[in-house]
Write a protein that holds these residues in place. Sequence first.
Motif, mmCIF file in Angstrom:
data_model
loop_
_atom_site.group_PDB
_atom_site.id
_atom_site.type_symbol
_atom_site.label_atom_id
_atom_site.label_comp_id
_atom_site.label_asym_id
_atom_site.label_seq_id
_atom_site.Cartn_x
_atom_site.Cartn_y
_atom_site.Cartn_z
ATOM 1 N N PRO A 52 0.770 -1.055 -0.036
ATOM 2 C CA PRO A 52 0.063 0.108 0.083
ATOM 3 C C PRO A 52 0.838 1.269 -0.074
ATOM 4 O O PRO A 52 0.372 2.276 -0.559
ATOM 5 N N ILE A 53 1.997 1.500 0.505
ATOM 6 C CA ILE A 53 2.876 2.508 0.573
ATOM 7 C C ILE A 53 3.623 2.712 -0.792
ATOM 8 O O ILE A 53 3.452 3.932 -1.095
ATOM 9 N N TRP A 54 3.524 1.705 -1.330
ATOM 10 C CA TRP A 54 4.300 2.234 -2.846
ATOM 11 C C TRP A 54 3.107 2.646 -3.762
ATOM 12 O O TRP A 54 3.052 3.973 -4.451
ATOM 13 N N LEU A 55 1.659 2.454 -3.356
ATOM 14 C CA LEU A 55 0.637 3.035 -4.198
ATOM 15 C C LEU A 55 0.254 4.161 -3.751
ATOM 16 O O LEU A 55 -0.087 4.946 -4.383
ATOM 17 N N VAL A 56 0.296 4.469 -2.213
ATOM 18 C CA VAL A 56 0.126 5.650 -1.874
ATOM 19 C C VAL A 56 1.232 6.892 -2.437
ATOM 20 O O VAL A 56 0.775 7.850 -2.984
ATOM 21 N N LEU A 57 2.476 6.513 -2.277
ATOM 22 C CA LEU A 57 3.501 7.206 -2.836
ATOM 23 C C LEU A 57 3.292 7.540 -4.549
ATOM 24 O O LEU A 57 3.407 8.528 -4.878
ATOM 25 N N ASN A 58 2.765 6.544 -5.160
ATOM 26 C CA ASN A 58 2.592 6.764 -6.476
ATOM 27 C C ASN A 58 1.194 7.484 -6.895
ATOM 28 O O ASN A 58 1.361 8.686 -7.640
ATOM 29 N N SER A 59 0.415 7.585 -6.036
ATOM 30 C CA SER A 59 -0.910 8.378 -5.936
ATOM 31 C C SER A 59 -0.294 9.856 -5.564
ATOM 32 O O SER A 59 -0.783 10.770 -6.608
ATOM 33 N N LEU A 60 0.408 10.176 -4.855
ATOM 34 C CA LEU A 60 0.916 11.435 -4.562
ATOM 35 C C LEU A 60 1.715 12.155 -5.565
ATOM 36 O O LEU A 60 1.576 13.011 -5.912
ATOM 37 N N ILE A 61 2.635 11.196 -6.115
ATOM 38 C CA ILE A 61 3.464 11.722 -7.176
ATOM 39 C C ILE A 61 2.809 12.022 -8.352
ATOM 40 O O ILE A 61 3.142 13.170 -9.025
ATOM 41 N N GLY A 62 1.724 11.308 -8.527
ATOM 42 C CA GLY A 62 0.934 11.419 -9.903
ATOM 43 C C GLY A 62 0.089 12.579 -9.922
ATOM 44 O O GLY A 62 -0.409 13.100 -11.057
ATOM 45 N N LEU A 63 -0.092 13.190 -8.553
ATOM 46 C CA LEU A 63 -0.762 14.235 -8.589
ATOM 47 C C LEU A 63 0.068 15.477 -9.017
ATOM 48 O O LEU A 63 -0.477 16.668 -9.145
ATOM 49 N N LEU A 64 1.283 15.272 -8.798
ATOM 50 C CA LEU A 64 2.373 16.552 -8.836
ATOM 51 C C LEU A 64 2.944 16.542 -10.369
ATOM 52 O O LEU A 64 3.224 17.728 -10.900
ATOM 53 N N ILE A 65 3.215 15.413 -10.718
ATOM 54 C CA ILE A 65 3.899 15.350 -12.143
ATOM 55 C C ILE A 65 3.521 14.371 -12.901
ATOM 56 O O ILE A 65 2.873 13.389 -12.531
ATOM 57 N N GLU A 66 3.963 14.425 -14.330
ATOM 58 C CA GLU A 66 3.427 13.451 -15.116
ATOM 59 C C GLU A 66 4.140 11.997 -15.156
ATOM 60 O O GLU A 66 5.107 12.080 -14.822
ATOM 61 N N PRO A 67 3.560 10.860 -15.542
ATOM 62 C CA PRO A 67 4.166 9.639 -15.172
ATOM 63 C C PRO A 67 5.469 9.521 -15.557
ATOM 64 O O PRO A 67 6.423 8.832 -14.820
ATOM 65 N N ARG A 68 6.008 9.884 -16.900
ATOM 66 C CA ARG A 68 7.575 9.721 -17.033
ATOM 67 C C ARG A 68 8.490 10.645 -16.128
ATOM 68 O O ARG A 68 9.575 9.983 -15.724
ATOM 69 N N ALA A 69 8.102 11.602 -15.830
ATOM 70 C CA ALA A 69 8.961 12.446 -14.811
ATOM 71 C C ALA A 69 8.925 11.832 -13.630
ATOM 72 O O ALA A 69 9.781 11.717 -12.999
#
Length: 308
Positions: A52-69
Amino acid sequence: MLIALCYGAFLAALPVDIFADRDNYFEFIQFSPVILLRHLSGGIHKLFTNEPIWLVLNSLIGLLIEPRAAVRLIIFFSASVTAYYLLRTNPKNIWWLLLFLFFPQIIKNFVIHLRQGLAIAIFLMGWFSDNHRRKLILIGLTPFIHASFFFVLMLLAMVFIYQRIRFAADLRNLLTILSASALGAVLLVLARFVGARQGVSQETFTEKASGAGFLLWGLLVCLMVLQGQTYLRRYSFAVTAILFYLCIYFTSPVAGRAFESTIPLVVLAGLALTGWRRMAFLGLFVGFNLLVMALNSQKPLMGFAPGM
């Protein structure tokens, strides 16, 4: 730190689409909130056994920058942190460690197995922390980033118990072999029971058990045993990790991936060998990785390309 940052920046700057499994990581950045809700709908146990922490981190990062970045950011952080702790801990072996960082067994965690690479970086931050509470928190988070660290925590618990009981090294190693063999027999059953993705989708972890890895690490653990009791006490976790790997090598598809999570500490333990044992370790480890690279030299990206 400068060398570590350069290492992370170099790997993050590589073309982001050319490595295997990248589409999967792009999807994590975009759809982690949906995946979290799906796991939660299956019960709290399914949520906590599916990173779940991997998924939460991805959720937060995805709010800020696009997938490749976002993928580049994960690679940069994981590679830089891992390189920093390895180089800072053992600066007298900086050239050997820099060589090892480009070997397949280590570098693939930063160009293909990004989730595992991030968990390794967080684990090393905890392992080398001087603050006991921070150490426990960071190491305790790692299984929820990559499930292989559930096995790492089991090994840490085994080492802790054996040390507290003050077992001799030879008895400790025998108990490790027995415990690892028993654990290897029930790993997938437990994974299926709690709903972990590894129990449902074994191909993620499947490793071709050719016997080469078994032979290499079997020889290396013999060198460690020959180093003596003082060495075995100091590097008991590294020795335990190798024994665990050897015990489940032919019986469990998770053997290789679980062991990869401990490779940085095992390498540091190998470099601590002295005399002819150190030379033998360097010769075997370097020779094995060069052989792997040579066998994959004709494949696109040394076998790291999609579909390889």
